[in-house]
Design a protein around this motif. Structure first.
Motif, PDB file in Angstrom:
ATOM      1  N   LEU A  78       0.517  -1.158   0.060  1.00  0.00           N
ATOM      2  CA  LEU A  78       0.184   0.137  -0.570  1.00  0.00           C
ATOM      3  C   LEU A  78       0.386   0.846   0.078  1.00  0.00           C
ATOM      4  N   PHE A  79       0.645   2.123  -1.189  1.00  0.00           N
ATOM      5  CA  PHE A  79       1.587   3.600  -1.043  1.00  0.00           C
ATOM      6  C   PHE A  79       0.927   4.851  -0.570  1.00  0.00           C
ATOM      7  N   LYS A  80       1.217   6.021   0.446  1.00  0.00           N
ATOM      8  CA  LYS A  80       0.846   6.802   0.167  1.00  0.00           C
ATOM      9  C   LYS A  80       1.915   7.697   0.649  1.00  0.00           C
ATOM     10  N   GLY A  81       2.167   9.089  -0.463  1.00  0.00           N
ATOM     11  CA  GLY A  81       2.736   9.509  -1.125  1.00  0.00           C
ATOM     12  C   GLY A  81       4.341   9.010  -1.194  1.00  0.00           C
ATOM     13  N   ARG A  82       5.164   9.708  -0.010  1.00  0.00           N
ATOM     14  CA  ARG A  82       6.708   9.070  -0.555  1.00  0.00           C
ATOM     15  C   ARG A  82       6.576   7.580   0.045  1.00  0.00           C
ATOM     16  N   LYS A  83       5.649   7.106   1.086  1.00  0.00           N
ATOM     17  CA  LYS A  83       5.775   6.131   1.825  1.00  0.00           C
ATOM     18  C   LYS A  83       4.848   4.832   1.632  1.00  0.00           C
ATOM     19  N   TYR A  84       5.705   3.094   1.533  1.00  0.00           N
ATOM     20  CA  TYR A  84       4.574   1.743   1.367  1.00  0.00           C
ATOM     21  C   TYR A  84       4.880   1.371   2.274  1.00  0.00           C
ATOM     22  N   ILE A 109       9.675   4.975  -0.914  1.00  0.00           N
ATOM     23  CA  ILE A 109      10.008   4.227  -2.173  1.00  0.00           C
ATOM     24  C   ILE A 109      11.201   5.021  -3.253  1.00  0.00           C
ATOM     25  N   LEU A 110      12.037   5.938  -1.968  1.00  0.00           N
ATOM     26  CA  LEU A 110      13.293   5.927  -3.038  1.00  0.00           C
ATOM     27  C   LEU A 110      14.063   3.687  -2.734  1.00  0.00           C
ATOM     28  N   HIS A 111      13.409   3.283  -1.344  1.00  0.00           N
ATOM     29  CA  HIS A 111      14.311   1.712  -1.613  1.00  0.00           C
ATOM     30  C   HIS A 111      14.090   1.548  -2.867  1.00  0.00           C
ATOM     31  N   LEU A 112      12.535   0.917  -3.641  1.00  0.00           N
ATOM     32  CA  LEU A 112      12.269   0.544  -4.790  1.00  0.00           C
ATOM     33  C   LEU A 112      12.540   0.844  -5.709  1.00  0.00           C
ATOM     34  N   GLY A 113      13.889   1.963  -5.955  1.00  0.00           N
ATOM     35  CA  GLY A 113      14.566   3.027  -6.829  1.00  0.00           C
ATOM     36  C   GLY A 113      14.193   4.001  -7.945  1.00  0.00           C
ATOM     37  N   PHE A 114      12.601   4.562  -6.594  1.00  0.00           N
ATOM     38  CA  PHE A 114      11.648   5.571  -7.711  1.00  0.00           C
ATOM     39  C   PHE A 114      13.205   6.679  -7.762  1.00  0.00           C
ATOM     40  N   PRO A 115      13.384   7.074  -9.293  1.00  0.00           N
ATOM     41  CA  PRO A 115      14.341   9.245  -8.790  1.00  0.00           C
ATOM     42  C   PRO A 115      13.487  10.191  -7.585  1.00  0.00           C
ATOM     43  N   GLY A 116      14.485  10.560  -7.196  1.00  0.00           N
ATOM     44  CA  GLY A 116      14.570  11.744  -6.266  1.00  0.00           C
ATOM     45  C   GLY A 116      13.004  12.552  -6.029  1.00  0.00           C
ATOM     46  N   ASN A 117      12.760  12.795  -7.078  1.00  0.00           N
ATOM     47  CA  ASN A 117      11.999  13.990  -8.172  1.00  0.00           C
ATOM     48  C   ASN A 117      10.519  12.816  -7.804  1.00  0.00           C
ATOM     49  N   VAL A 118      10.708  11.751  -7.712  1.00  0.00           N
ATOM     50  CA  VAL A 118       9.096  11.585  -7.570  1.00  0.00           C
ATOM     51  C   VAL A 118       8.163  11.293  -6.539  1.00  0.00           C
ATOM     52  N   LYS A 119       7.092  11.892  -6.156  1.00  0.00           N
ATOM     53  CA  LYS A 119       6.542  12.645  -4.679  1.00  0.00           C
ATOM     54  C   LYS A 119       5.512  11.607  -4.448  1.00  0.00           C
ATOM     55  N   SER A 147       3.304   6.638 -12.211  1.00  0.00           N
ATOM     56  CA  SER A 147       3.475   8.108 -11.205  1.00  0.00           C
ATOM     57  C   SER A 147       3.394   8.771 -12.668  1.00  0.00           C
ATOM     58  N   GLY A 148       3.120  10.252 -12.189  1.00  0.00           N
ATOM     59  CA  GLY A 148       2.680  11.509 -13.706  1.00  0.00           C
ATOM     60  C   GLY A 148       2.298  10.987 -14.509  1.00  0.00           C
ATOM     61  N   ASN A 149       3.133  11.537 -15.580  1.00  0.00           N
ATOM     62  CA  ASN A 149       2.701  10.912 -16.728  1.00  0.00           C
ATOM     63  C   ASN A 149       4.051   9.754 -17.311  1.00  0.00           C
ATOM     64  N   LYS A 150       4.747   9.113 -16.519  1.00  0.00           N
ATOM     65  CA  LYS A 150       5.149   7.924 -16.979  1.00  0.00           C
ATOM     66  C   LYS A 150       5.065   6.301 -16.332  1.00  0.00           C
ATOM     67  N   TYR A 151       5.466   6.067 -16.071  1.00  0.00           N
ATOM     68  CA  TYR A 151       5.412   4.261 -15.553  1.00  0.00           C
ATOM     69  C   TYR A 151       7.053   3.377 -15.978  1.00  0.00           C
ATOM     70  N   SER A 211      14.493  -4.754  -7.513  1.00  0.00           N
ATOM     71  CA  SER A 211      15.403  -3.953  -8.508  1.00  0.00           C
ATOM     72  C   SER A 211      14.209  -2.786 -10.485  1.00  0.00           C
ATOM     73  N   MET A 212      14.636  -1.672  -9.901  1.00  0.00           N
ATOM     74  CA  MET A 212      13.765  -1.677 -11.223  1.00  0.00           C
ATOM     75  C   MET A 212      14.276  -2.069 -13.098  1.00  0.00           C
ATOM     76  N   GLU A 213      13.203  -2.111 -13.819  1.00  0.00           N
ATOM     77  CA  GLU A 213      14.174  -2.890 -14.954  1.00  0.00           C
ATOM     78  C   GLU A 213      14.837  -1.844 -16.247  1.00  0.00           C
ATOM     79  N   GLU A 214      15.840  -1.511 -16.795  1.00  0.00           N
ATOM     80  CA  GLU A 214      16.500  -0.533 -17.412  1.00  0.00           C
ATOM     81  C   GLU A 214      15.178  -0.084 -18.810  1.00  0.00           C
ATOM     82  N   GLY A 215      15.615   0.214 -19.242  1.00  0.00           N
ATOM     83  CA  GLY A 215      14.797   1.563 -19.953  1.00  0.00           C
ATOM     84  C   GLY A 215      13.574   1.865 -19.764  1.00  0.00           C
ATOM     85  N   TYR A 216      13.185   2.224 -18.335  1.00  0.00           N
ATOM     86  CA  TYR A 216      12.524   1.988 -17.965  1.00  0.00           C
ATOM     87  C   TYR A 216      13.188   3.976 -16.581  1.00  0.00           C
ATOM     88  N   PRO A 217      12.315   5.661 -16.728  1.00  0.00           N
ATOM     89  CA  PRO A 217      10.408   4.782 -16.605  1.00  0.00           C
ATOM     90  C   PRO A 217      10.537   5.667 -19.283  1.00  0.00           C
TER      91      PRO A 217
END
Length: 478
Positions: free
Chosen positions: A354-360, A376-386, A404-408, A417-423
């Motif tokens: 479950l996700f709320k803001g920058r926490k899960y 959520i930075l623990h999952l590999g999101f960049p710092g600008n993802v709120k 998140s926003g206009n990207k996935y 880990s996040m896959e290469e080629g994304y977002p």
């Protein structure tokens, strides 16, 4: 106003320049031939362009393909790739995407307000009364927002003639059989007639190609509108099989048609000056499960049940036919009583995230697991993802999709880990929903992406758009 108000001229009346597309290794010769014909038909070189403008144009051979990719919100490369081919294969209107000018030297509008139409013949797919009703309602779409009126005539001349035909049908612009081109129409400068491909399976619902939706689009051309690049607008060239009961003319369409004809007479002020285009009212979010305006914050499964989150509540359904039960979030997860932004379940691990803001949070049933919440930075999101807007887990590939926003992003649960080629941009792979996702859900090979009160269904493997329904269609509302 993102619209091309142009005299709509079909490819048969043009000198179609052969586009050059850059072939890639995984694109077959058959695909190349198909794409070349598509570009010749829908992105022709307009005879109306002045010699000076033609001289100033880019000589890049991939210019036309880039124009097409930009129009549909694809990654603009000038190369023919699978995503571009996928868009090319979707059912659509037969009118080309014309040049990006706001107006055309020969104004594409009728010089009178009271127009007549005639139905030349009928499709055997539908009862004649249903055809009459679909055509009448399609005209009403435009008469509701303009001073125009549309009256049917029988057996005599009419301003606009409507007919069903297959393959070659006398206008040098043959139809292509089932799928592909559904219909085409001429601008007022060429009479405004509308032709519908008889090889399609026309219907009153979504079991076939809905006649009302296609007719309303084509009549926009008959009145002088070109195609719009705005996803969700009626004048977008691709066919979107949405439930006609919930049809609402997009603001972009309203602005376009009122640019040509103005608003209805009763919307004008006493001075005769047109009022600005009407604004679509903002409606407060609903928490009534059968309110068609209902929009979800998150959707997931939990031990065989489906959960639909909205504000501080969620609805539980333990089977498709079961009644949805509304439950306060605080009864299950007091720490999240104010609501969640996104959620997904990893069934093999019996864990819901479950996700709320920058926490899960990770939870098994209603028990929050030790060590949570995490950032959520623990999952590999960049710092600008709120925040995470939506999440969906695929049990087959063990991958999770985060929006998140206009990207996935795509996250490998096995490798953590996040896959290469994304977002990637949402519009690059999920055509039709627009640039933002409010909630996401994967179920039996179908991707369900929610945007406001609508849900968009996609084939998971191909990302092919399948249907659009109301978000609360899961609730068996009458």
């Amino acid at each position: 106003m993102k619209r091309f108000l142009l005299m709509v001229v079909l490819c048969g009346a043009l000198s179609c320049a052969l586009p050059i597309v850059q072939e890639m290794e995984h694109i077959s010769e058959k695909d190349m031939e198909f794409a070349t014909k598509y570009m010749e038909k829908y992105y022709p070189e307009s005879e109306s362009i002045t010699p000076d403008l033609r001289r100033r144009r880019s000589t890049d051979p991939s210019d036309k393909l880039q124009q097409m990719q930009e129009f549909f919100g694809l990654k603009v490369t000038g190369n023919l790739d699978p995503s571009t081919l996928d868009v090319m294969r979707k059912p659509r209107c037969g009118v080309p995407e014309t040049e990006k000018f706001s107006t055309f030297a020969m104004s594409p509008k009728w010089g009178k307000k009271d127009l007549t139409y005639s139905i030349q013949n009928y499709t055997p797919d539908m009862h004649q009364a249903d055809v009459d009703d679909a055509i009448e309602r399609a005209w009403k779409v435009w008469s509701d927002v303009t001073p125009l009126t549309f009256s049917r005539v029988y057996g005599g001349p009419a301003d606009i003639e409507i007919s069903f035909a297959a393959r070659s049908h006398g206008d040098y612009i043959p139809f292509d059989g089932p799928g592909g081109e559904l219909a085409h129409a001429y601008s007022p400068a060429f009479g405004g007639n509308a032709h519908f491909d008889e090889d399609e399976n026309w219907s009153t619902d979504l079991q076939g190609t809905n006649l009302f939706l296609v007719a309303a689009h084509e009549f926009g051309h008959s009145l002088g509108l070109g195609h719009s690049s705005v996803w969700g607008s009626l004048m977008f060239p691709m066919y979107h099989p949405s439930d006609p009961k919930y049809f609402r003319l997009h603001r972009d369409d309203i602005e376009g048609i009122q640019y040509l004809y103005g608003p209805p007479e009763n919307d004008r002020v006493s001075s005769g000056t047109p009022t600005p285009p009407p604004k679509i009212p903002t409606v407060a979010p609903s928490t009534d499960s059968c309110d068609s305006r209902l929009a979800f914050d998150a959707v997931t499964t939990l031990r065989g049940e489906s959960l639909f989150f909205k504000d501080s509540f969620f609805w539980r359904k333990n089977s498709p036919s079961a009644e949805a039960v509304k439950t306060p979030i605080s009864e299950f997860w007091p720490a999240l009583s104010s609501g969640v932004d996104a959620a997904y379940e990893v069934e093999d691990d019996d864990t819901v995230f479950l996700f709320k803001g920058r926490k899960y949070w990770a939870t098994k049933g209603n028990i929050i697991q030790p060590g949570f919440p995490k950032n959520i930075l623990h999952l590999g999101f960049p710092g600008n993802v709120k925040k995470v807007d939506g999440a969906a887990y695929d049990g087959y590939s063990k991958k999770t999709y985060f929006f998140s926003g206009n990207k996935y992003w795509r996250y490998d649960e096995a490798k953590n880990s996040m896959e290469e080629g994304y977002p990637r941009k949402i519009t690059a792979d999920f055509h039709g929903i627009g640039p933002k996702v409010d909630a996401a859900f994967l179920d039996y090979g179908r991707f369900y992406l929610f945007n406001g009160s609508n849900q968009y269904e996609f084939d998971y493997r191909t990302k092919r758009f399948l249907a659009i329904k109301k978000s609360n269609s899961w609730f068996n509302c009458q």
